[in-house]
Design a protein around this motif. Sequence first.
Motif, PDB file in Angstrom:
ATOM      1  N   PRO A 141      42.625  55.513  46.839  1.00  0.00           N
ATOM      2  CA  PRO A 141      42.493  54.327  47.689  1.00  0.00           C
ATOM      3  C   PRO A 141      41.367  54.441  48.721  1.00  0.00           C
ATOM      4  N   ALA A 142      41.141  55.633  49.254  1.00  0.00           N
ATOM      5  CA  ALA A 142      40.076  55.794  50.253  1.00  0.00           C
ATOM      6  C   ALA A 142      38.712  55.497  49.633  1.00  0.00           C
ATOM      7  N   ARG A 143      38.509  55.914  48.390  1.00  0.00           N
ATOM      8  CA  ARG A 143      37.240  55.655  47.697  1.00  0.00           C
ATOM      9  C   ARG A 143      37.062  54.159  47.436  1.00  0.00           C
ATOM     10  N   ILE A 144      38.142  53.462  47.115  1.00  0.00           N
ATOM     11  CA  ILE A 144      38.064  52.022  46.895  1.00  0.00           C
ATOM     12  C   ILE A 144      37.657  51.323  48.187  1.00  0.00           C
ATOM     13  N   ARG A 145      38.282  51.711  49.313  1.00  0.00           N
ATOM     14  CA  ARG A 145      37.914  51.112  50.602  1.00  0.00           C
ATOM     15  C   ARG A 145      36.452  51.396  50.938  1.00  0.00           C
ATOM     16  N   GLU A 146      35.987  52.595  50.595  1.00  0.00           N
ATOM     17  CA  GLU A 146      34.589  52.963  50.834  1.00  0.00           C
ATOM     18  C   GLU A 146      33.656  52.059  50.017  1.00  0.00           C
ATOM     19  N   LEU A 147      33.994  51.839  48.754  1.00  0.00           N
ATOM     20  CA  LEU A 147      33.178  50.973  47.909  1.00  0.00           C
ATOM     21  C   LEU A 147      33.189  49.528  48.403  1.00  0.00           C
ATOM     22  N   GLU A 148      34.354  49.058  48.851  1.00  0.00           N
ATOM     23  CA  GLU A 148      34.451  47.696  49.379  1.00  0.00           C
ATOM     24  C   GLU A 148      33.599  47.545  50.631  1.00  0.00           C
ATOM     25  N   ALA A 149      33.609  48.558  51.478  1.00  0.00           N
ATOM     26  CA  ALA A 149      32.835  48.500  52.727  1.00  0.00           C
ATOM     27  C   ALA A 149      31.337  48.478  52.461  1.00  0.00           C
ATOM     28  N   SER A 150      30.919  49.092  51.349  1.00  0.00           N
ATOM     29  CA  SER A 150      29.481  49.134  51.057  1.00  0.00           C
ATOM     30  C   SER A 150      28.993  47.872  50.345  1.00  0.00           C
ATOM     31  N   GLN A 151      29.901  46.977  49.964  1.00  0.00           N
ATOM     32  CA  GLN A 151      29.507  45.733  49.288  1.00  0.00           C
ATOM     33  C   GLN A 151      28.895  44.788  50.295  1.00  0.00           C
ATOM     34  N   PRO A 152      27.812  44.085  49.907  1.00  0.00           N
ATOM     35  CA  PRO A 152      27.234  43.093  50.824  1.00  0.00           C
ATOM     36  C   PRO A 152      28.216  41.941  51.030  1.00  0.00           C
ATOM     37  N   GLN A 172      50.063  34.696  44.026  1.00  0.00           N
ATOM     38  CA  GLN A 172      49.035  34.644  45.057  1.00  0.00           C
ATOM     39  C   GLN A 172      49.572  35.158  46.396  1.00  0.00           C
ATOM     40  N   ARG A 173      50.840  34.884  46.709  1.00  0.00           N
ATOM     41  CA  ARG A 173      51.439  35.410  47.949  1.00  0.00           C
ATOM     42  C   ARG A 173      51.493  36.935  47.918  1.00  0.00           C
ATOM     43  N   VAL A 174      51.889  37.486  46.775  1.00  0.00           N
ATOM     44  CA  VAL A 174      51.963  38.951  46.637  1.00  0.00           C
ATOM     45  C   VAL A 174      50.560  39.551  46.746  1.00  0.00           C
ATOM     46  N   ILE A 175      49.590  38.946  46.098  1.00  0.00           N
ATOM     47  CA  ILE A 175      48.209  39.442  46.132  1.00  0.00           C
ATOM     48  C   ILE A 175      47.687  39.450  47.570  1.00  0.00           C
ATOM     49  N   ARG A 176      47.917  38.366  48.303  1.00  0.00           N
ATOM     50  CA  ARG A 176      47.473  38.305  49.707  1.00  0.00           C
ATOM     51  C   ARG A 176      48.195  39.352  50.548  1.00  0.00           C
ATOM     52  N   ALA A 177      49.512  39.461  50.367  1.00  0.00           N
ATOM     53  CA  ALA A 177      50.302  40.408  51.164  1.00  0.00           C
ATOM     54  C   ALA A 177      49.860  41.849  50.924  1.00  0.00           C
ATOM     55  N   GLU A 178      49.421  42.147  49.701  1.00  0.00           N
ATOM     56  CA  GLU A 178      49.000  43.511  49.362  1.00  0.00           C
ATOM     57  C   GLU A 178      47.509  43.732  49.576  1.00  0.00           C
ATOM     58  N   GLY A 179      46.794  42.695  49.991  1.00  0.00           N
ATOM     59  CA  GLY A 179      45.368  42.828  50.249  1.00  0.00           C
ATOM     60  C   GLY A 179      44.543  43.054  48.993  1.00  0.00           C
ATOM     61  N   LEU A 180      45.002  42.513  47.872  1.00  0.00           N
ATOM     62  CA  LEU A 180      44.283  42.674  46.606  1.00  0.00           C
ATOM     63  C   LEU A 180      43.235  41.579  46.447  1.00  0.00           C
ATOM     64  N   GLY A 181      42.315  41.780  45.540  1.00  0.00           N
ATOM     65  CA  GLY A 181      41.281  40.785  45.271  1.00  0.00           C
ATOM     66  C   GLY A 181      41.812  39.650  44.422  1.00  0.00           C
ATOM     67  N   LYS A 182      40.903  38.825  43.940  1.00  0.00           N
ATOM     68  CA  LYS A 182      41.294  37.682  43.119  1.00  0.00           C
ATOM     69  C   LYS A 182      41.870  38.149  41.795  1.00  0.00           C
ATOM     70  N   MET A 183      43.007  37.593  41.434  1.00  0.00           N
ATOM     71  CA  MET A 183      43.663  37.900  40.161  1.00  0.00           C
ATOM     72  C   MET A 183      44.381  36.652  39.676  1.00  0.00           C
ATOM     73  N   ASN A 184      44.582  36.586  38.378  1.00  0.00           N
ATOM     74  CA  ASN A 184      45.378  35.507  37.816  1.00  0.00           C
ATOM     75  C   ASN A 184      46.272  36.083  36.732  1.00  0.00           C
ATOM     76  N   PRO A 185      47.301  35.343  36.317  1.00  0.00           N
ATOM     77  CA  PRO A 185      48.220  35.884  35.311  1.00  0.00           C
ATOM     78  C   PRO A 185      47.532  36.286  34.007  1.00  0.00           C
ATOM     79  N   LYS A 186      46.539  35.526  33.568  1.00  0.00           N
ATOM     80  CA  LYS A 186      45.869  35.860  32.317  1.00  0.00           C
ATOM     81  C   LYS A 186      45.120  37.188  32.446  1.00  0.00           C
ATOM     82  N   GLY A 187      44.472  37.407  33.571  1.00  0.00           N
ATOM     83  CA  GLY A 187      43.778  38.670  33.792  1.00  0.00           C
ATOM     84  C   GLY A 187      44.736  39.849  33.821  1.00  0.00           C
ATOM     85  N   LEU A 188      45.899  39.659  34.441  1.00  0.00           N
ATOM     86  CA  LEU A 188      46.896  40.725  34.465  1.00  0.00           C
ATOM     87  C   LEU A 188      47.401  41.022  33.060  1.00  0.00           C
TER      88      LEU A 188
END
Length: 128
Positions: free
Chosen positions: A112-123, A40-56
Motif C-alpha cells: 500500500p505504501a508504494r501505491i500511495r507513492e505512485l499516486e502522489a507522483s501522478q500529475p 460506489q459508496r463502498v469505493i468512496r469509503a475505501e478511497g478506491l479509484g473508479k470501478m464498475n461491476p463489469k470491470g470487477l
Amino acid sequence: MLREGALTAGQSWYEDPDGHVFISRTGHPLLASNLYLTMQRVIRAEGLGKMNPKGLRMSCGTLLVHLKVHPRIVKAVLRHSRIATTMDLYAEALAPDVIAAVGQLDRLLRQPARIRELEASQPTSDTR
C-alpha cells in the motif's frame, strides 16, 4: 452473516433460489441501480479509484485464470452460459506476458505504501 443478522433482529428473510451474490439486508437480489450505488459508496469509503461491476467481473475472471482455476469453474463463477465464452474472453490471460503483468500487479497491490507513492507522483488533472 446477513441472514443471521436479519433473523436475530426478527426480520423476514428471502431464500434466493438463484443464489445471487449481491443481496439486500433481507436476502432479496439487489437491483442493478442499487448495486451500482452501493458499490460506489463502498469505493468512496475505501478511497478506491473508479470501478464498475463489469470491470470487477473482468478482474475476477482474469485473476481466476491466473490462479490456474479450471475454465469450467471460472465459467460457473462468472455464470457464462458456454465455456467458449469464458475461453474467448480469458484465453489471452494465459499468455506469459499477461501472467507476468498480473504477477507484478499482485506484488504492487501487496504494498500500500508504494501505491500511495505512485499516486502522489501522478500529475493532477489540471496539468494533464
